[in-house]
Design a protein around this motif. Structure first.
Motif, PDB file in Angstrom:
ATOM      1  N   THR A  88     -35.734  11.602 -25.693  1.00  0.00           N
ATOM      2  CA  THR A  88     -36.217  10.262 -25.344  1.00  0.00           C
ATOM      3  C   THR A  88     -37.561  10.359 -24.644  1.00  0.00           C
ATOM      4  O   THR A  88     -37.742  11.166 -23.716  1.00  0.00           O
ATOM      5  CB  THR A  88     -35.211   9.550 -24.421  1.00  0.00           C
ATOM      6  N   THR A  89     -38.523   9.544 -25.075  1.00  0.00           N
ATOM      7  CA  THR A  89     -39.840   9.489 -24.435  1.00  0.00           C
ATOM      8  C   THR A  89     -39.759   8.628 -23.175  1.00  0.00           C
ATOM      9  O   THR A  89     -38.737   8.003 -22.887  1.00  0.00           O
ATOM     10  CB  THR A  89     -40.877   8.903 -25.397  1.00  0.00           C
ATOM     11  N   ALA A  93     -38.107   5.504 -26.203  1.00  0.00           N
ATOM     12  CA  ALA A  93     -38.021   5.651 -27.662  1.00  0.00           C
ATOM     13  C   ALA A  93     -37.308   6.966 -27.984  1.00  0.00           C
ATOM     14  O   ALA A  93     -37.555   7.996 -27.351  1.00  0.00           O
ATOM     15  CB  ALA A  93     -39.406   5.627 -28.282  1.00  0.00           C
ATOM     16  N   PHE A  95     -36.554  10.069 -30.425  1.00  0.00           N
ATOM     17  CA  PHE A  95     -37.097  10.866 -31.528  1.00  0.00           C
ATOM     18  C   PHE A  95     -36.071  11.922 -31.927  1.00  0.00           C
ATOM     19  O   PHE A  95     -35.468  12.573 -31.062  1.00  0.00           O
ATOM     20  CB  PHE A  95     -38.388  11.570 -31.116  1.00  0.00           C
ATOM     21  N   SER A 146     -44.147   6.906 -26.703  1.00  0.00           N
ATOM     22  CA  SER A 146     -43.835   7.055 -28.124  1.00  0.00           C
ATOM     23  C   SER A 146     -45.098   7.101 -28.980  1.00  0.00           C
ATOM     24  O   SER A 146     -45.190   7.893 -29.923  1.00  0.00           O
ATOM     25  CB  SER A 146     -42.926   5.908 -28.579  1.00  0.00           C
ATOM     26  N   PRO A 184     -39.800   9.847 -35.858  1.00  0.00           N
ATOM     27  CA  PRO A 184     -39.833   8.730 -34.903  1.00  0.00           C
ATOM     28  C   PRO A 184     -38.740   7.716 -35.214  1.00  0.00           C
ATOM     29  O   PRO A 184     -38.171   7.732 -36.311  1.00  0.00           O
ATOM     30  CB  PRO A 184     -41.226   8.137 -35.130  1.00  0.00           C
TER      31      PRO A 184
END
Length: 281
Positions: A88-89, A93, A95, A146, A184
């Motif tokens: 997680t960013t 977000a 990935f 992200s 993504p």
């Protein structure tokens, strides 16, 4: 057959059976340590239990399986394809990461690796090393948004490489290469696709505008050339006419008239039907 002979036969049979049993259950064997591998000898009993301070070189090594164990570690490059996981960013977000690690073991640190982990290399790959890779991605992803992950992909992977080199290197694992397929989230992928489509449309419009401008310049240049050519022709004709008019002197006109005369004198009609000729002097 007398009893003494029977006892001898039985004794020989027992000796043979004992010999076979000894061959089957005897603890001595050997291990071939192939090139590109390092073997370590582990004492299972006694006051010196654990890893000897001896790194076994390549070749055939004899040992007692009841008291000793040989662990073989490959030192050539290993390639491990890990199962995908999600990180997680900092803007939440998610990935998906599908990493593949290439590394090799530092031969001088093989005894230390076994002392620390007490596992085979395959087990270490799926436990300690996998956790190290996951932690590297998790830590680095938390410092990126992200958008920046996708727009600064090289920087993102360089940061992960730095973390892994430090983490794995101190434990005897030498980092070679990490290949990561980063996917993504669907929403971000759609935004990226739309952005790329917009960029492509803008570039196409710019190229069309440049082409139209170039075509217009060609037409202007063509028209200018044709106009200049007409002007040059007009100037040339005007200059020729001027020169012709300047050359028409009275004498030249008279000579031209004489060339065209057919020998008949012009007549003039007067009143009452009378005509007369005028002489030319």
């Amino acid at each position: 057959m007398d009893s003494s002979m029977s006892r001898k036969i039985i004794r020989y049979v027992l000796i043979f059976v004992a010999f076979l049993a000894f061959i089957i259950i005897q603890p001595f064997t050997y291990e071939n340590i192939d090139a590109g591998n390092v073997g370590i000898k582990i004492n299972l009993y006694g006051t010196n239990r654990g890893v000897d301070n001896i790194t076994i070189v390549t070749g055939r090594v004899w040992y007692n399986t009841w008291t000793t164990k040989i662990i073989e570690f490959p030192t050539f490059t290993q390639s491990v394809d890990y199962d995908p996981f999600v990180v997680t960013t900092k803007d939440a977000a998610e990935f998906k990461v599908d990493p593949k690690l290439n590394y090799h073991v530092n031969p001088a640190m093989v005894p230390q690796i076994y002392r620390q982990y007490r596992k085979t290399l395959t087990e270490i790959e799926q436990q300690f090393m996998r956790n190290s890779i996951y932690d590297a991605y998790r830590i680095v992803a938390n410092s990126f948004s992200s958008d920046s992950v996708m727009s600064n992909r090289e920087k993102f992977e360089d940061r992960i490489q730095t973390v892994l080199i430090s983490k794995l290197g101190k434990d005897g694992f030498i980092y070679d290469q990490l290949t990561s397929a980063i996917t993504p989230p669907e929403s971000l992928r759609q935004m990226i696709d739309e952005k790329n489509a917009s960029i492509q449309a803008r570039l196409k419009a710019e190229n069309q505008a440049k082409q139209a401008d170039a075509e217009a310049k060609v037409k202007v240049a063509t028209a200018t050339g044709e106009a200049q050519a007409l002007l040059v022709r007009a100037k040339s004709e005007a200059e020729a006419n001027r020169l012709r008019q300047a050359s028409l002197t009275p004498m030249l006109i008279q000579q031209e008239w004489i060339k065209k005369w057919d020998g008949k004198l012009p007549t003039t009609q007067t009143g009452a039907g009378t005509s007369f000729m005028m002489p030319i002097k």
